[in-house]
Design an enzyme around this catalytic site. Sequence first.
Site, PDB file in Angstrom:
ATOM      1  CB  ALA A  52      41.889  36.571  39.852  1.00  0.00           C
ATOM      2  CB  ALA A  53      44.996  39.407  36.144  1.00  0.00           C
ATOM      3  N   PRO A  54      42.101  40.221  34.977  1.00  0.00           N
ATOM      4  CG  PRO A  54      40.965  42.311  33.658  1.00  0.00           C
ATOM      5  CD  PRO A  54      41.306  40.506  33.715  1.00  0.00           C
ATOM      6  N   GLY A  55      40.458  41.115  37.130  1.00  0.00           N
ATOM      7  CA  GLY A  55      39.654  41.146  38.508  1.00  0.00           C
ATOM      8  C   GLY A  55      38.231  41.427  38.198  1.00  0.00           C
TER       9      GLY A  55
ATOM     10  CE  LYS B 118      35.016  35.919  33.632  1.00  0.00           C
ATOM     11  NZ  LYS B 118      35.923  36.993  32.791  1.00  0.00           N
TER      12      LYS B 118
ATOM     13  NE  ARG C 256      47.214  39.545  33.286  1.00  0.00           N
ATOM     14  CZ  ARG C 256      46.231  38.678  32.918  1.00  0.00           C
ATOM     15  NH1 ARG C 256      46.537  37.546  33.160  1.00  0.00           N
ATOM     16  NH2 ARG C 256      45.263  39.285  32.297  1.00  0.00           N
TER      17      ARG C 256
ATOM     18  CG  ASP D  45      37.598  33.650  32.811  1.00  0.00           C
ATOM     19  OD1 ASP D  45      37.003  33.200  31.953  1.00  0.00           O
ATOM     20  OD2 ASP D  45      38.016  34.701  32.871  1.00  0.00           O
TER      21      ASP D  45
ATOM     22  CB  CYS E 246      36.812  35.057  26.317  1.00  0.00           C
ATOM     23  SG  CYS E 246      38.497  35.245  26.375  1.00  0.00           S
TER      24      CYS E 246
END
Length: 486
Positions: A105-108, A110, A133, A172, A224
Amino acid sequence: VDRYAGVVGDPDAMLHALLRPLPQTLWANTLRISREALVTLLADDGIGASPVRWWREGLRLSDGARPGLHWGFLAGLFQVQEEAAMVPVRCLEPRPGERILDLCAAPGNKTAQIAVAMGNRGTVVANDRSRGRIAAIRQSIKRLGLVNVSVTVRDGQGMDHRCGTFDRVLVDAPCTCEGTFRKSSLPRVADREQRGRAAALQQRLLERAVRLVRPGGRIVYSTCTFSPEENETVVDAVLRMFPGELRVSPVCLPGLIHSPGLQQWGQARYAGELAGAARIWPHQNDSGGFFVAVLERRGAPDPGPTADSFHPVPESSDWLRPFGERFGIPQERLEGMLPVRRGGRHVHLLAQDHQAPRAPAPEMLGLPAVRRKSLPLKPTTAAMMLLGGYATRNVVELDRDQLDAYLCRRTSVLAPAQKAGCDGPGYAVVRFRGFPVGVGQLIYDRSSPTVWLTSLMPKAWQPPGRGALPEPGSAGQGRGAGETET
């Protein structure tokens, strides 16, 4: 560009896009403001904004905009996020009341996008393997006013049955980040060994997601990076690991230009259904680069038990009395939220239908709302930004100079009209243009009609470049620095 010239379609256009600055984009926090109202608000401050064509909440800003320094960012009216990075959650299609896992999840950004799409209800588990993080996730939760998120710390490969099952899982995955070339001041090109290490981790994460999603549920896998070794190769391998259990759902977002997933790369051949994945090249939408694949787990939807849910210790509603007694916030604005205990510093507000995991135990549960050891009880900045828009008394509307003073943790003298709705010393909701920006403290001078507003802006919330400045004049000496809130 040379590496992907054979699959990118227009190598020259890609090269030119990579050498241009990346446009600034953001999305409206519709828990507080509509996209249309946000466009007007930004225009009033000289920032042009145009709608993102493929998503109703996204905006692209005019050149030179610095949204992270705008007061609306602090007020939680929007979240800054690169346009292509918004695509995975849009493909996840979160719905209110569901149970959703953001595995890395970091940095949050999404996580926040998911929680807002769910209307601040249901369950979002924001997990990351790095404790260092998660600070950014926690800050986004507080700034945006999210009560439906649990934050956990665990290597995503090790999430087991004790965390329960989920309607949707976002993976992700950590990657070689080739698609972020335009954001980096010193871009690096990954080598074969780095791609191989990343792909091995990504495959294990995606495999774990399959085991955690319910029949009928959805997984979105995204990176990405452009590297097929980290994209199609990973998804193809997991499809083969679970024969007949998964299918690729084609990505279809009208207005978003993208290319299909690859069918082959070098000697590798991929499942035909991977053409339904999306490759977003920088020149197609003038954005960063992304890969997104949507997987559906076959089987009838199963809303079965979530294994061992964590049951937080409920707190007395007396902790929430200041919201009504001091600020006149209607009780119905607290409906659907429970006061719960998490740690020794705060009482938290948590969505009533939230199902947190038992293991890993949440590091943060909902939204810190009231400081436990303050008398009188002090609502947190996060709680005031969530509920302060409904306050009917002890509200101070700032002008622009006073807003700047508040953000710099300085004291302001209130005009007669500003103190008309205040009924004495104590805490006050601080608003600008009708939007809450935090908490202040009213101080009355017994020998004069002067009323001061002391800023209680937490140091951690201050925008970059805004330090606490000396008090202007002797009247405000010693009244400037607010308390720190973690």
